[in-house]
Design a protein around this motif. Sequence first.
Motif, PDB file in Angstrom:
ATOM      1  N   ASP A  81      29.176  84.927  54.219  1.00 45.39           N
ATOM      2  CA  ASP A  81      30.082  84.130  53.391  1.00 45.39           C
ATOM      3  C   ASP A  81      30.375  82.768  54.004  1.00 45.39           C
ATOM      4  N   VAL A 111      27.476  77.673  54.807  1.00 44.28           N
ATOM      5  CA  VAL A 111      28.223  76.438  54.604  1.00 44.28           C
ATOM      6  C   VAL A 111      28.562  75.787  55.944  1.00 44.28           C
ATOM      7  N   ASP A 145      39.794  74.242  47.399  1.00 39.55           N
ATOM      8  CA  ASP A 145      38.390  74.194  46.975  1.00 39.55           C
ATOM      9  C   ASP A 145      37.586  75.305  47.664  1.00 39.55           C
ATOM     10  N   GLU A 190      34.331  75.861  48.419  1.00 39.28           N
ATOM     11  CA  GLU A 190      33.373  75.542  49.472  1.00 39.28           C
ATOM     12  C   GLU A 190      34.073  75.007  50.713  1.00 39.28           C
ATOM     13  N   GLU A 191      35.077  74.153  50.520  1.00 36.56           N
ATOM     14  CA  GLU A 191      35.808  73.621  51.669  1.00 36.56           C
ATOM     15  C   GLU A 191      36.616  74.726  52.367  1.00 36.56           C
ATOM     16  N   ASN A 235      35.713  77.919  52.495  1.00 25.58           N
ATOM     17  CA  ASN A 235      34.742  78.705  53.263  1.00 25.58           C
ATOM     18  C   ASN A 235      34.347  78.000  54.552  1.00 25.58           C
TER      19      ASN A 235
END
Length: 375
Positions: free
Chosen positions: A281, A285, A308, A310-311, A313
Amino acid sequence: MRRIYQRPATLLIHLCFIALFAAVPWRAAAQESIQVTNKAWEANFREHLTFVLSAESSVEIVEAELFYRTVGQPATSRNEIDFTPSTSIDVQFVINQFDTTAPNYNYFPPGTELEYWWKIIDADGNELKTEKENLILLDNRYDWLTLQNERLTLYWDKGDDDFGQALFDRANLALDTLESDVGIALEDPIKIFIYPSHTDLMSALSVVSQDWTGGAAFTEYGIVVIGIDLSQLSWGLDAMTHEMTHLVIHQATDNPYSGLPKWLDEGIAVYNENPDELDDDFRYVFQQAVSNDGLISLRTLSSPFPADFEEANLSYGQSGAVVKFIIDAYGSEKMAELLSIFSEGAIADEALEQALGVDTDGLDSEFRVSLGLSP
């Protein structure tokens, strides 16, 4: 002559004793003038917790109060009961766990242990406090299976013995890892509730919980609540480990002055999921951010993480990577020392300087250099 002077003194002493013994029955009678004839509690999980009391007195009872608190916590809730004074009363106090607008709203997670007692006063000023009693508030919609040792109790509803044993073993391994790698040990036993689905989980959490919540750690209660489908055991093992880690961290560092920076709190939880490497997970990224020199500054990660996806994660993944860097570069003893300093209420830069010899920016630079990036 000696007898003349001794006899009045002896007589005075005897009279004092007579007066004293004569007063005792009256005081006892005053204390016993109030009689509790019924005392009980009843609950329907996430709906209400109701306390009832019946009492009698030779004169009108004019006051009744219910006191309760979470076991192990100093804060006590004091609640006055509205009723018509009488020599015989039947009163109740209802804690509403669902309606956030209710005057007595208070959500408790499953497994909450409360201590409660009543205080009653009559018109003559006689006061009676009942003995303190404990209750455990369980989610009575499920037939819980349990595994238990001196450190934790695992509750689950769906799944066979192997399912529960896998979760129980992983929880104990996670506690061992925290002790060996991070230097913190569990102080008070914890409870872990495994709900069979996300829907079931949401029905157990407070109505104000976010829909995307996969699990929650109630640090002040020592309770983890998480939803794990039978087909998602692998994910569930990590998610459970993450949430329960927060309980151990809280026990080890709780103080009235300041908390851990967000990156350290979440970073230890991420590290404990898999000490060898970041989970899928977070790994991709994070690696992308390293490749693009797009890491977030450690000072920024000291505050709440972004919404957010993605940020967020990246924030979790990078925090876990920083914790692993500290353990690898400085050793488990230094990590334990760092957390010990935080437990005394130190601010981040002060704690880092004392334990590691660098402040937040210095640690950030060392971490970046270890990844081949510029300070």
